[in-house]
Design a protein around this motif. Structure first.
Motif, short mmCIF file in Angstrom:
data_model
loop_
_atom_site.label_atom_id
_atom_site.label_comp_id
_atom_site.label_asym_id
_atom_site.label_seq_id
_atom_site.Cartn_x
_atom_site.Cartn_y
_atom_site.Cartn_z
N UNK A 135 0.92 -1.66 0.37
CA UNK A 135 -0.03 0.26 0.22
C UNK A 135 0.92 0.90 -0.12
N UNK A 136 0.25 2.61 -0.46
CA UNK A 136 0.68 3.12 0.00
C UNK A 136 -0.20 4.53 0.06
N UNK A 137 0.31 5.71 0.67
CA UNK A 137 -0.20 6.83 0.84
C UNK A 137 0.31 7.97 0.48
N UNK A 138 -0.27 9.11 -0.03
CA UNK A 138 0.23 10.44 -0.59
C UNK A 138 -0.56 11.08 0.38
N UNK A 165 -4.36 12.22 0.20
CA UNK A 165 -4.57 10.80 1.88
C UNK A 165 -4.32 11.71 3.09
N UNK A 166 -3.23 12.39 2.98
CA UNK A 166 -3.59 13.15 4.35
C UNK A 166 -3.96 14.08 4.74
N UNK A 167 -3.86 14.80 3.85
CA UNK A 167 -5.24 15.90 3.32
C UNK A 167 -6.44 15.31 3.96
N UNK A 168 -6.51 14.46 3.36
CA UNK A 168 -8.41 14.23 2.97
C UNK A 168 -8.45 13.71 5.41
N UNK A 169 -7.79 12.83 5.66
CA UNK A 169 -7.63 13.31 7.09
C UNK A 169 -7.54 13.90 7.47
N UNK A 170 -7.03 15.32 7.11
CA UNK A 170 -7.78 15.61 8.24
C UNK A 170 -8.01 17.02 8.06
N UNK A 171 -8.77 16.90 6.26
CA UNK A 171 -10.16 17.31 6.95
C UNK A 171 -11.34 16.75 7.46
N UNK A 172 -10.75 15.09 7.56
CA UNK A 172 -11.86 14.39 8.40
C UNK A 172 -12.13 14.40 9.50
N UNK A 173 -11.16 14.72 9.85
CA UNK A 173 -10.93 14.73 11.36
C UNK A 173 -11.40 16.20 12.14
N UNK A 209 -9.72 30.35 20.62
CA UNK A 209 -10.69 29.81 18.93
C UNK A 209 -11.98 29.18 19.67
N UNK A 210 -13.76 29.74 19.47
CA UNK A 210 -14.70 29.06 18.99
C UNK A 210 -15.34 27.92 18.71
N UNK A 211 -14.36 27.76 17.88
CA UNK A 211 -14.29 26.62 16.41
C UNK A 211 -13.60 25.14 17.32
N UNK A 212 -14.85 24.04 17.13
CA UNK A 212 -14.65 23.18 18.04
C UNK A 212 -13.17 22.36 16.33
N UNK A 213 -13.40 22.22 15.50
CA UNK A 213 -11.98 22.06 14.15
C UNK A 213 -11.18 22.70 14.35
N UNK A 214 -10.44 23.75 15.16
CA UNK A 214 -10.00 24.84 15.27
C UNK A 214 -8.44 23.91 15.52
N UNK A 215 -8.93 22.38 16.64
CA UNK A 215 -8.06 22.02 17.62
C UNK A 215 -7.45 20.95 17.04
N UNK A 216 -6.35 21.34 16.54
CA UNK A 216 -5.46 20.33 15.59
C UNK A 216 -4.42 19.26 16.20
N UNK A 217 -4.35 17.98 15.67
CA UNK A 217 -4.02 16.62 15.88
C UNK A 217 -2.97 16.77 16.42
N UNK A 218 -2.38 15.99 17.04
CA UNK A 218 -0.86 16.29 17.23
C UNK A 218 0.16 15.52 15.93
N UNK A 219 1.48 15.67 15.81
CA UNK A 219 1.77 15.10 14.53
C UNK A 219 1.60 13.70 14.52
N UNK A 220 0.73 13.23 13.37
CA UNK A 220 1.22 11.68 13.50
C UNK A 220 1.81 10.42 13.57
N UNK A 221 1.74 9.23 13.32
CA UNK A 221 3.00 8.55 13.57
C UNK A 221 1.66 7.23 12.26
N UNK A 222 3.43 7.03 12.13
CA UNK A 222 3.22 6.07 11.07
C UNK A 222 4.21 4.33 11.95
N UNK A 223 3.32 3.59 11.29
CA UNK A 223 3.06 2.11 11.75
C UNK A 223 3.88 0.95 10.06
N UNK A 224 4.93 0.47 10.35
CA UNK A 224 4.63 -0.69 9.58
C UNK A 224 4.19 -1.94 9.87
#
Length: 287
Positions: A82-85, A88-96, A125-140
């Motif tokens: 598999x691979x990610x681009x 893909x990561x941009x869509x993940x963050x939008x989904x979050x 910031x009164x927006x719930x979505x303004x909470x940034x995720x922590x740096x993501x972790x990648x596992x094999x």
């Protein structure tokens, strides 16, 4: 990536965030019910029954388990086929962001520059979505065709009581366990929202130990406990802190321990997090 493919990823990640913030796993429900049935202190028994009732309502209504809805932590497992681009990561963050908006997440993001964020002088910031995720972790992944995204929602109380530090191991697992228990006894007594789940990672560096602690939360199963996990739980339960500090047999309902590679030295780096009564809050999506 087509528009439809992106929309699918965003929607599934949105639902994963909501699931993580609102749902107990089946093994956690079972563990709580067994602990409640085993509890001698009536107030602690009542507290655990109330936690279960709260979780059932949250799951039914898709509403937050706790008003501290947490900071999203993302773990991506990927197999060799598999691979990610970046797309893909941009869509993940939008989904979050959509998940935080719909859960809804508690507004916790502080605006401003470095100094203003530290001092909280930049305003909220009164927006719930303004909470940034922590740096993501990648596992094999060992599974060649796997692409799995797990989201953990991490609350503030456990972070206050968590500890990452070096332990002189004395060539003995027992010495390391003794230190973990010592940390946990103090942390659980101060946490407030017990019974907790202890998450522990043992690695070669502070980064690795913290990563292993997150993996322990990700992989942990309340119905499957190793000898060392059981030992830590039993020893910390001897403190008698009980549910919500009310006293009783169950200050900890389980321990999730993950040991990583180690180096030839006199120390082990240990990360211990006393997850509150609603944590680990986690959910996953496979693509």
């Amino acid at each position: 990536m087509t528009t439809d493919e992106r929309k699918t990823i965003v929607n599934r990640i949105r639902e994963t965030v909501i699931d993580a913030g609102s749902t107990f796993s089946a093994d956690k429900f079972t563990c709580y019910r067994e602990a409640g049935a085993d509890e001698d202190m009536e107030l602690s028994k009542w507290a655990m029954e109330t936690i279960v009732d709260n979780a059932m309502i949250a799951q039914r209504d898709r509403s937050p388990l706790c008003d501290d809805t947490g900071i999203p932590h993302v773990i991506i497992e990927i197999g060799r086929d598999r691979s990610i681009s970046g797309e893909f990561l941009d869509a993940v963050y939008e989904g979050i962001m959509e998940g935080l908006r719909n859960l809804p997440g508690r507004p916790m993001a502080i605006k401003g520059n470095d100094t203003e964020r530290i001092s909280q002088s930049g305003g909220l910031d009164e927006r719930s979505e303004a909470v940034c995720p922590a740096p993501l972790m990648l596992e094999k992944s060992k599974e060649a065709d796997r692409l799995k995204v797990t989201i953990l929602m991490q609350g503030g109380g456990p972070e206050i009581r968590a500890k990452t530090y070096r332990v002189f191991h004395k060539h003995s697992m027992d010495a390391v366990i003794d230190e973990i228990v010592s940390w946990a006894e103090e942390a659980v007594g101060q946490l407030g929202c017990s019974p907790c789940t202890l998450a522990v990672g043992i690695g070669r560096s502070h980064y690795e130990a913290s990563s292993l602690m997150l993996q322990a939360m990700q992989e942990g199963d309340y119905g499957v406990q190793s000898e060392y996990e059981k030992r830590i739980t039993e020893r910390v339960n001897e403190t008698g802190v009980g549910a919500l500090g009310l006293g009783g047999r169950h200050s900890v309902i389980a321990t999730f321990l993950k040991v990583g590679p180690q180096r030839a030295s006199g120390v082990r780096i240990v990360c211990m997090r006393p997850c509150c009564c609603f944590e680990p809050r986690k959910a996953s999506a496979e693509f």
